[in-house]
Write a protein that holds these residues in place. Structure first.
Motif, PDB file in Angstrom:
ATOM      1  N   LEU A 155      41.152  21.342  34.859  1.00  0.00           N
ATOM      2  CA  LEU A 155      42.119  22.618  35.707  1.00  0.00           C
ATOM      3  C   LEU A 155      42.043  21.936  37.394  1.00  0.00           C
ATOM      4  CD1 LEU A 155      44.625  24.239  33.128  1.00  0.00           C
ATOM      5  CD2 LEU A 155      45.383  22.406  34.357  1.00  0.00           C
ATOM      6  N   LYS A 156      40.175  22.793  36.828  1.00  0.00           N
ATOM      7  CA  LYS A 156      39.156  23.122  38.581  1.00  0.00           C
ATOM      8  C   LYS A 156      40.000  22.362  39.192  1.00  0.00           C
ATOM      9  CE  LYS A 156      34.769  23.018  39.085  1.00  0.00           C
ATOM     10  NZ  LYS A 156      33.960  23.079  39.264  1.00  0.00           N
ATOM     11  N   ASP A 157      39.539  21.175  39.493  1.00  0.00           N
ATOM     12  CA  ASP A 157      39.921  20.682  40.512  1.00  0.00           C
ATOM     13  C   ASP A 157      41.025  19.796  40.934  1.00  0.00           C
ATOM     14  OD1 ASP A 157      37.381  20.389  41.818  1.00  0.00           O
ATOM     15  OD2 ASP A 157      36.550  19.039  39.757  1.00  0.00           O
ATOM     16  N   THR A 158      42.651  20.857  40.646  1.00  0.00           N
ATOM     17  CA  THR A 158      43.644  20.181  40.914  1.00  0.00           C
ATOM     18  C   THR A 158      44.509  21.494  41.695  1.00  0.00           C
ATOM     19  OG1 THR A 158      45.063  21.203  39.140  1.00  0.00           O
ATOM     20  CG2 THR A 158      44.143  18.650  38.297  1.00  0.00           C
ATOM     21  N   ASP A 159      45.441  21.278  42.163  1.00  0.00           N
ATOM     22  CA  ASP A 159      46.844  22.456  42.482  1.00  0.00           C
ATOM     23  C   ASP A 159      46.341  23.938  41.695  1.00  0.00           C
ATOM     24  OD1 ASP A 159      46.668  20.509  44.800  1.00  0.00           O
ATOM     25  OD2 ASP A 159      49.095  20.373  44.255  1.00  0.00           O
ATOM     26  N   THR A 160      45.610  23.491  41.025  1.00  0.00           N
ATOM     27  CA  THR A 160      46.161  24.878  40.317  1.00  0.00           C
ATOM     28  C   THR A 160      45.267  26.214  40.717  1.00  0.00           C
ATOM     29  OG1 THR A 160      46.296  23.861  38.113  1.00  0.00           O
ATOM     30  CG2 THR A 160      45.909  25.754  37.371  1.00  0.00           C
ATOM     31  N   THR A 161      45.671  27.462  40.734  1.00  0.00           N
ATOM     32  CA  THR A 161      45.236  28.706  41.093  1.00  0.00           C
ATOM     33  C   THR A 161      44.366  29.312  39.739  1.00  0.00           C
ATOM     34  OG1 THR A 161      46.444  28.286  43.111  1.00  0.00           O
ATOM     35  CG2 THR A 161      45.284  30.479  42.423  1.00  0.00           C
ATOM     36  N   VAL A 162      45.469  29.535  38.445  1.00  0.00           N
ATOM     37  CA  VAL A 162      45.393  30.618  37.845  1.00  0.00           C
ATOM     38  C   VAL A 162      45.796  29.246  36.491  1.00  0.00           C
ATOM     39  CG1 VAL A 162      46.811  32.290  36.805  1.00  0.00           C
ATOM     40  CG2 VAL A 162      46.980  31.846  39.198  1.00  0.00           C
ATOM     41  N   LEU A 163      44.522  29.488  35.237  1.00  0.00           N
ATOM     42  CA  LEU A 163      44.866  29.855  34.578  1.00  0.00           C
ATOM     43  C   LEU A 163      45.367  30.542  33.361  1.00  0.00           C
ATOM     44  CD1 LEU A 163      43.538  27.485  32.186  1.00  0.00           C
ATOM     45  CD2 LEU A 163      41.097  29.665  31.906  1.00  0.00           C
ATOM     46  N   ARG A 164      46.209  29.617  32.433  1.00  0.00           N
ATOM     47  CA  ARG A 164      47.138  30.517  31.818  1.00  0.00           C
ATOM     48  C   ARG A 164      46.152  30.438  30.243  1.00  0.00           C
ATOM     49  NH1 ARG A 164      52.823  29.933  28.922  1.00  0.00           N
ATOM     50  NH2 ARG A 164      51.593  29.852  27.185  1.00  0.00           N
ATOM     51  N   ALA A 165      46.771  31.093  29.334  1.00  0.00           N
ATOM     52  CA  ALA A 165      46.656  30.739  28.094  1.00  0.00           C
ATOM     53  C   ALA A 165      47.268  31.512  27.007  1.00  0.00           C
ATOM     54  CB  ALA A 165      44.493  30.375  27.763  1.00  0.00           C
ATOM     55  N   GLY A 166      47.753  31.972  26.165  1.00  0.00           N
ATOM     56  CA  GLY A 166      48.454  32.933  25.289  1.00  0.00           C
ATOM     57  C   GLY A 166      46.998  33.342  24.232  1.00  0.00           C
ATOM     58  N   ILE A 167      47.355  34.696  24.000  1.00  0.00           N
ATOM     59  CA  ILE A 167      46.151  35.233  22.823  1.00  0.00           C
ATOM     60  C   ILE A 167      46.745  35.755  22.002  1.00  0.00           C
ATOM     61  CG2 ILE A 167      44.502  36.880  22.926  1.00  0.00           C
ATOM     62  CD1 ILE A 167      43.301  34.857  25.259  1.00  0.00           C
ATOM     63  N   TRP A 168      48.046  36.453  22.415  1.00  0.00           N
ATOM     64  CA  TRP A 168      48.999  37.295  21.161  1.00  0.00           C
ATOM     65  C   TRP A 168      50.376  35.931  21.167  1.00  0.00           C
ATOM     66  CZ3 TRP A 168      46.580  40.470  24.779  1.00  0.00           C
ATOM     67  CH2 TRP A 168      45.013  40.793  24.267  1.00  0.00           C
ATOM     68  N   LYS A 169      50.218  35.575  20.232  1.00  0.00           N
ATOM     69  CA  LYS A 169      51.503  34.904  20.370  1.00  0.00           C
ATOM     70  C   LYS A 169      52.516  35.176  19.583  1.00  0.00           C
ATOM     71  CE  LYS A 169      51.221  31.735  22.416  1.00  0.00           C
ATOM     72  NZ  LYS A 169      51.610  31.647  23.753  1.00  0.00           N
ATOM     73  N   PRO A 170      53.471  35.364  20.278  1.00  0.00           N
ATOM     74  CA  PRO A 170      54.946  35.943  19.948  1.00  0.00           C
ATOM     75  C   PRO A 170      55.654  34.490  18.794  1.00  0.00           C
ATOM     76  CG  PRO A 170      55.749  35.611  21.965  1.00  0.00           C
ATOM     77  CD  PRO A 170      54.512  35.629  21.870  1.00  0.00           C
ATOM     78  N   ARG A 171      55.646  34.488  17.676  1.00  0.00           N
ATOM     79  CA  ARG A 171      56.601  33.733  16.861  1.00  0.00           C
ATOM     80  C   ARG A 171      57.235  34.016  16.504  1.00  0.00           C
ATOM     81  NH1 ARG A 171      53.634  29.967  19.403  1.00  0.00           N
ATOM     82  NH2 ARG A 171      55.280  28.606  18.500  1.00  0.00           N
ATOM     83  N   THR A 172      58.431  33.364  16.901  1.00  0.00           N
ATOM     84  CA  THR A 172      59.781  33.421  16.077  1.00  0.00           C
ATOM     85  C   THR A 172      60.059  33.102  14.553  1.00  0.00           C
ATOM     86  OG1 THR A 172      60.836  32.371  18.079  1.00  0.00           O
ATOM     87  CG2 THR A 172      62.381  31.628  16.012  1.00  0.00           C
ATOM     88  N   ARG A 173      59.559  32.635  14.610  1.00  0.00           N
ATOM     89  CA  ARG A 173      59.592  32.603  12.586  1.00  0.00           C
ATOM     90  C   ARG A 173      57.500  33.141  12.312  1.00  0.00           C
ATOM     91  NH1 ARG A 173      62.457  28.625   9.877  1.00  0.00           N
ATOM     92  NH2 ARG A 173      62.847  29.908   8.140  1.00  0.00           N
ATOM     93  N   PRO A 174      57.706  33.625  11.010  1.00  0.00           N
ATOM     94  CA  PRO A 174      56.351  34.126  10.996  1.00  0.00           C
ATOM     95  C   PRO A 174      55.785  32.764   9.770  1.00  0.00           C
ATOM     96  CG  PRO A 174      57.804  34.921   9.430  1.00  0.00           C
ATOM     97  CD  PRO A 174      58.978  34.306  10.219  1.00  0.00           C
ATOM     98  N   GLY A 175      54.622  32.786  10.363  1.00  0.00           N
ATOM     99  CA  GLY A 175      54.000  31.456   9.356  1.00  0.00           C
ATOM    100  C   GLY A 175      53.045  30.778  10.395  1.00  0.00           C
ATOM    101  N   ASN A 176      53.655  30.653  11.914  1.00  0.00           N
ATOM    102  CA  ASN A 176      53.278  29.723  12.933  1.00  0.00           C
ATOM    103  C   ASN A 176      51.480  30.621  13.187  1.00  0.00           C
ATOM    104  OD1 ASN A 176      55.273  27.607  12.571  1.00  0.00           O
ATOM    105  ND2 ASN A 176      56.640  29.081  13.522  1.00  0.00           N
ATOM    106  N   PHE A 177      51.028  29.900  14.191  1.00  0.00           N
ATOM    107  CA  PHE A 177      49.595  30.124  15.162  1.00  0.00           C
ATOM    108  C   PHE A 177      49.667  31.524  15.483  1.00  0.00           C
ATOM    109  CE2 PHE A 177      46.453  30.066  18.487  1.00  0.00           C
ATOM    110  CZ  PHE A 177      45.487  30.496  18.110  1.00  0.00           C
ATOM    111  N   GLU A 178      49.052  32.853  15.194  1.00  0.00           N
ATOM    112  CA  GLU A 178      49.878  33.667  16.288  1.00  0.00           C
ATOM    113  C   GLU A 178      48.481  34.506  16.837  1.00  0.00           C
ATOM    114  OE1 GLU A 178      50.794  36.763  12.984  1.00  0.00           O
ATOM    115  OE2 GLU A 178      53.007  35.323  12.756  1.00  0.00           O
ATOM    116  N   GLY A 179      47.840  33.826  17.073  1.00  0.00           N
ATOM    117  CA  GLY A 179      47.095  33.865  18.516  1.00  0.00           C
ATOM    118  C   GLY A 179      45.803  34.259  17.305  1.00  0.00           C
ATOM    119  N   VAL A 180      44.791  33.697  19.332  1.00  0.00           N
ATOM    120  CA  VAL A 180      43.206  34.568  18.537  1.00  0.00           C
ATOM    121  C   VAL A 180      42.893  35.861  18.646  1.00  0.00           C
ATOM    122  CG1 VAL A 180      42.296  31.999  18.607  1.00  0.00           C
ATOM    123  CG2 VAL A 180      42.574  33.435  20.755  1.00  0.00           C
ATOM    124  N   GLY A 181      43.808  36.373  19.449  1.00  0.00           N
ATOM    125  CA  GLY A 181      43.575  38.057  19.810  1.00  0.00           C
ATOM    126  C   GLY A 181      42.847  37.914  20.698  1.00  0.00           C
TER     127      GLY A 181
END
Ligand code: PEP
Ligand code: MN
Length: 360
Positions: free
Chosen positions: A41-67
């Protein structure tokens, strides 16, 4: 909260000549994954890198983030690429950890914005900092709840604010994962024109193929930025795989999107006209959708009448509707003549639908 220019000073300070682009994976998965995407992304128009660390999942059992571990990867990505970083915080502990790891922008997720208690807790945890906080719309289509969250932060002296439009959940399944309900952000923008408004097309779409069109509509409505979920191998993403696009696709998209820059009076005029026209288009789409829904109900009535051997036209009911809608029209500054014409046409279409059903 008053509308004022200070609300957007953080964004103006970036000095961008294009809308703000925030991009990155739905979730941080591994250090390699975060770094690889950041470098792409570095050489695109992107200014900010997003990444979810804690993931709110609608239902349990899905990936909940690395913390918290993932915060180190974001820090490293910033060091190596110069991109700013952002992640979702959903409680005071997340805020403390994010501040410790020098995350530049925090966002409040849709499931958190609905809860005044948690938003208040986050606001208290942020007191005295100058962090930029972006508030996603609540899952339910409620402008006051959205604004309420922004106000709680503002009252806690957090002045670097913005909002993210990620669509609203509905019980009915439509082509969107979350219905855009454009009218809500448009109303918000009318009341707070200086509050930066960012589109998250990924969570509205839930799929790749309509992300471009959503972005174009947002830019035509004068949005200030885009937050797009991006992954080098979208199909293998640990969360929201269907809606992520590659950094290359994002890069091409920013080239193809019509971005309207304000330069001179004609451009200003055209921009305003274009924005208003896009607002009309949004309402027209809604009108047609609602009329389609009305006719489907008329079809069901037709089936019921057929089963019970009842005539299609029932004058008393029709006169009742007409009377009621003329009054309703008056309250909305629509003339009686106009309401009559519209309702006669709608009624005729209903009758045609029912005739088709009864004669089937
Ligand atoms: C996200 O951005 O990955 C996310 C979980 O978003 P939302 O709060 O809009 O569902
Ligand atoms: Mn996501």
């Amino acid at each position: 909260m008053e509308n004022n220019k200070n609300l957007r000073s953080w964004l103006d300070a970036f000095g961008l000549d294009h809308p703000l682009v925030i991009a990155g994976p739905c979730s941080a998965e591994t250090e390699e994954q975060v770094l690889k995407i950041a470098h792409q992304l570095k050489d695109t128009d992107t200014t900010v890198l997003r990444a979810g660390i804690w993931k709110p999942r609608t239902r349990p059992g899905n990936f909940e983030g690395v913390g918290a571990l993932g915060l180190k990867w974001l820090q490293k990505a910033k060091e190596e690429t110069g991109l700013l970083t952002t992640t979702e915080v959903a409680n005071a502990n997340h805020v403390d950890l994010a501040l410790k790891h020098d995350v530049d922008i925090l966002w409040i997720g849709a499931r958190t914005t609905v809860s005044p208690f948690i938003v208040q807790e986050i606001a208290e945890a942020l007191k005295g900092t100058d962090k930029v906080v972006l508030v996603k719309n609540p899952v339910n289509p409620d402008l006051s709840l959205w604004l309420g969250a922004v106000e709680r932060l503002h009252t806690a002296n957090i002045n670097n604010l913005g909002v993210i439009h990620r669509g609203f959940s509905t019980y009915e399944k439509t082509k969107y994962r979350n219905n855009p309900e454009w009218q809500i952000p448009i109303d918000l923008q009318t009341r707070f024109p200086d509050l930066p408004l960012i589109l998250d097309p990924s969570h509205i779409a839930g799929r790749r193929d309509i992300i471009f069109d959503l972005c174009q509509t947002a830019l035509d409505l004068n949005y200030d930025g885009l937050m797009v979920e991006t992954h080098f191998d979208p199909d293998s993403a640990w969360s929201d795989a269907k809606q992520q696009i590659t950094p290359e696709t994002l890069d091409q998209m920013t080239v193809d999107l019509r971005i309207r820059k304000v330069e001179d009076d004609t451009v200003v005029y055209n921009n305003e006209l274009n924005t208003l026209r896009t607002q009309i288009d949004v309402i027209d789409n809604k009108l047609v959708e609602m009329m389609g829904k009305r006719m489907k109900i008329a079809d069901s009535i037709g089936m019921l009448k057929k089963k019970n051997n009842v005539a299609i036209l029932q004058n008393r009911r029709w006169n009742e509707i007409l009377g009621k809608m003329i009054l309703e029209g008056e309250e909305n500054e629509l003339s009686e003549e106009f309401m009559l014409r519209i309702y006669k046409a709608i009624h005729q279409e209903s009758i045609n639908h029912q005739k088709r059903i009864i004669n089937k």
